[in-house]
Design an enzyme around this catalytic site. Structure first.
Site, short mmCIF file in Angstrom:
data_model
loop_
_atom_site.label_atom_id
_atom_site.label_comp_id
_atom_site.label_asym_id
_atom_site.label_seq_id
_atom_site.Cartn_x
_atom_site.Cartn_y
_atom_site.Cartn_z
N GLU A 91 13.99 -0.32 7.74
CA GLU A 91 13.44 -1.30 6.76
C GLU A 91 14.05 -2.51 6.63
OE1 GLU A 91 10.98 -0.61 4.98
OE2 GLU A 91 10.57 1.70 5.21
N ARG A 127 11.71 -5.97 7.04
CA ARG A 127 11.37 -6.82 5.83
C ARG A 127 12.62 -7.94 6.02
NH1 ARG A 127 9.86 -2.64 0.83
NH2 ARG A 127 9.46 -0.84 2.07
N ASP A 172 3.55 6.04 13.68
CA ASP A 172 2.85 4.83 13.78
C ASP A 172 3.27 3.50 14.40
OD1 ASP A 172 4.84 4.51 11.77
OD2 ASP A 172 3.28 4.37 10.03
N GLU A 228 -2.52 -0.63 4.73
CA GLU A 228 -3.10 -0.41 5.85
C GLU A 228 -4.48 -0.44 5.99
OE1 GLU A 228 0.96 0.71 5.55
OE2 GLU A 228 -0.75 1.53 4.33
N THR A 264 5.42 -5.25 11.48
CA THR A 264 4.56 -3.97 10.80
C THR A 264 4.88 -4.10 9.32
OG1 THR A 264 4.39 -1.41 11.19
CG2 THR A 264 6.78 -2.43 10.81
#
Length: 641
Positions: free
Chosen positions: A268, A272, A401, A535, A621
């Site tokens: 993360e 980010r 994913d 998504e 992503t």
């Protein structure tokens, strides 16, 4: 006698007029005609009601008056400074009557004599009011500057420094409806950001219902400004430059991991923070962003010190100690986490000239490539000590994913030089479509999770990104698989739209199932929530860019209306706990990815393809665009990389 009575009456009238003209409002210390719109908003409610009644006739003598202003460029920033226009005789500001903002909607009052000198301004909605209607408004960047606004001035993006990514006119070829819808999304971003600034500035996320910072986020109670990191590039592409500078300055002055003694997610923090900072560096060339990105990545490097070089999931940035989650298959590392580093680390090496970041992710690639894959599939867990797969659970959703996403996107970011990544992507997609792709009795295509060779017939909201991924793969390389990729991309995106359309709120659940009696619907209560996820909208964006089928823009507009109806609050946007209930309880969290992804993809869906062209940018992503090597003049590689 009559004459004397008349004289007294005249004197009384004159006295009354003097009293009215000299009346001063409480706490403001200025005559009525000098009260600005901002001061009106701060008046006591009892006085507001009296003022509202006095202006309801719309008589110019009774309406609130504001000074006419003329924009004069600041010599340093070249941004307009609103200077009052003075009367040549009295040298006092010329005032123009406008309706009271509390009783009339924000309005733009035309002043013909100054029409060519005054900027178009965007009304800022009162956060204490009910949710604003989805009013289709003209784009301020494409309309002549011909109005005086009664609300706060907002700078445009018309004069960006030459070295910055230019967003001057991104409405070429757009119809009025599309432009107006895009501006609604921009208003949503403004509402999200302003309330974060008001109630949770510097915190990671906002609780929009209780109007405070969110301490239960994945980053804990540490004030790392996750919403700033995630939202900054979205502000930029929307032309909200004052807000962008506000966030930029906070990062420069406050962001550091040096003294933070808390376990952070490597995954993360990378997507980010490192990703968001690198995007802002690419957009502006501001080396502060690059240096902060490298500072962050340096703090993550100790997590790679394992027997195999596969990083652990959590890192204490002060002590350098790292570990994995106890629940992850006996302390294994997670495929979608250690496999989602290459885009950011590869680009970071190119812009810093330090190869250590690329070396780390290249080593991960070689470890994974050398492992035997059951039926060509990648399990979700890998033990970083032994280098062996954990339990055989495969998914296109949670835990799997973005590993597949980064195989394709690292090939793109490298300027298509990394052929190994593209080959691994194609092989993985072939195996997944063979063993995990299914079609329901009702004709809905879906990717099922696979556990120990057993299909679960469940698809995560997270897996809905795959429609866009497959479309991007087909669009960027014509091959024998391209037609099949597009067929599945259209089928998956349609299924994910159905998961939205079959709910009372027109928002989709966290996961949905396919049985003999239900299709594309959540069964368990624990799966019925919606946390502002992007998504499905992400796939709408890619499908629109690739096919130009107008239904994808219509589906995106459906999502905007649903978000506005069910997730809007006076303090921001909140997730909801049950998408199948019209009046669902809100979860009181404005996720940072709502600004990074959901609103960004909606804005781009209603924009021209030239804004962040897929030929020049590839999205990580978390929705942060990274420039493509050799194709993008804003790549900004360091010398000799």
């Amino acid at each position: 006698m009559a004459l004397r009575f008349g004289s007294v009456l005249v004197l009384l009238v004159l006295l009354l007029l003097v009293m009215v003209n000299s009346y001063r409002l409480p706490d403001l210390g200025q005559p009525l005609e000098y009260i600005s719109s901002e001061n009106v908003l701060s008046l006591p409610r009892s006085l507001v009601r009296r003022l509202s009644a006095s202006t309801s006739t719309r008589s110019p003598d009774l309406m609130v008056k504001l000074p006419i202003v003329n924009p004069v460029p600041d010599p340093l920033t070249q941004r307009p400074v609103l200077t009052p226009v003075l009367d040549p005789l009295t040298q006092k500001p010329i005032l123009t009557p406008v309706p009271d903002l509390l009783t009339q909607p924000p309005a733009l009052t035309s002043v013909p004599s100054l029409a060519t000198h005054l900027p178009t301004l965007t009304p800022i909605l009162d956060p204490l009011s009910q949710p604003p209607p989805l009013t289709l408004v003209p784009d301020a960047l494409t309309r002549p500057a011909r109005t005086v606004a009664t609300t706060r001035f907002t700078t445009s993006a018309n004069r960006l420094p030459a070295q910055w990514y230019q967003i001057n006119d991104t409405t070429v070829g757009l119809d009025e409806q599309t432009i107006s819808r895009r501006n609604v999304v921009k208003q949503m971003m403004k509402h999200s950001w302003d309330n974060y600034v008001r109630y949770a500035w510097g915190k990671n996320e906002l609780r929009p219902v209780s109007k405070r910072g969110h301490s239960g986020s994945i980053f804990g109670s540490a004030s790392l400004g996750a919403t700033i990191m995630d939202g900054l590039d979205t502000l930029y592409i929307m032309g909200l430059m004052d807000e962008f500078k506000q966030g930029r300055d906070w990062i420069a002055d406050n962001y550091s991991l040096d003294q933070l003694s808390v376990d952070l997610s490597v995954f993360e923090t990378n997507i980010r923070f490192v990703g968001g900072l690198l995007t802002c560096f690419a957009l502006t060339g501001d080396v502060m962003f690059r240096d902060k990105a490298e500072h962050t990545a340096q703090k993550l490097l100790p997590a790679f010190q394992t027997q195999t070089g596969i990083p652990n999931a959590l890192i204490n940035t002060k002590t350098g100690s790292s570990k994995n989650y106890g629940w992850a298959s006996g302390g294994a590392s997670i495929l979608s986490e250690f496999g989602t580093l290459s885009l950011e680390f590869g680009y970071l090496s190119d812009v810093t000239g330090n190869s250590v970041y690329r070396d780390k992710v290249d080593h991960i690639r070689q470890v994974i490539k050398g492992l035997e894959k059951p039926r060509g599939l990648y399990p979700n867990y890998l033990n970083p000590k032994t280098g062996k797969w954990g339990q055989h659970h495969m998914s296109m959703g949670a835990l799997g994913d973005s590993f597949f996403e980064y195989l394709l996107k690292e090939w793109l970011r490298s300027g298509r030089e990394d052929q190994e990544a593209r080959q691994m992507y194609d092989e993985a997609m072939q195996a997944i479509m063979t063993h995990m792709l299914r079609t329901s009795a009702g004709g809905l295509m879906y990717f099922s999770d696979l556990k120990f060779d057993r299909l679960e017939h469940k698809m995560d909201h997270l897996a809905c990104f795959s429609g866009g991924l497959l479309a991007l793969g087909a669009h960027t390389l014509q091959s024998p698989q391209s037609a099949r990729y597009m067929e599945v991309a259209e089928g998956i995106t349609n299924t994910c739209h159905e998961s939205y359309d079959r709910t009372a709120t027109k928002l989709g659940p966290e996961s949905f199932r396919f049985t003999e009696v239900v299709e594309a619907k959540a069964i368990r209560t624990a799966d019925k929530y919606y946390i502002l996820r992007p998504e499905v909208i992400e796939s709408y964006f890619y499908m629109w860019r690739v096919t130009k089928d107008p239904k994808y823009r219509e589906w995106g507009w459906e999502a905007v209306q649903a978000l506005q109806k069910h997730c809007w609050t006076p303090g921001g946007y909140s997730g909801i706990k049950n998408v199948y209930m019209e009046d669902s309880q809100k979860d009181d969290v404005q996720q940072s990815f709502f600004l990074a992804e959901t609103l960004k993809y909606l804005y781009l869906l209603f924009s021209d393809d030239s804004l962040l062209s897929l030929d020049e940018w590839v999205f990580n992503t978390e929705g942060h665009p990274v420039p493509i090597k050799g194709m993008n003049p804003y790549y900004r590689a360091a010398p000799h990389t």
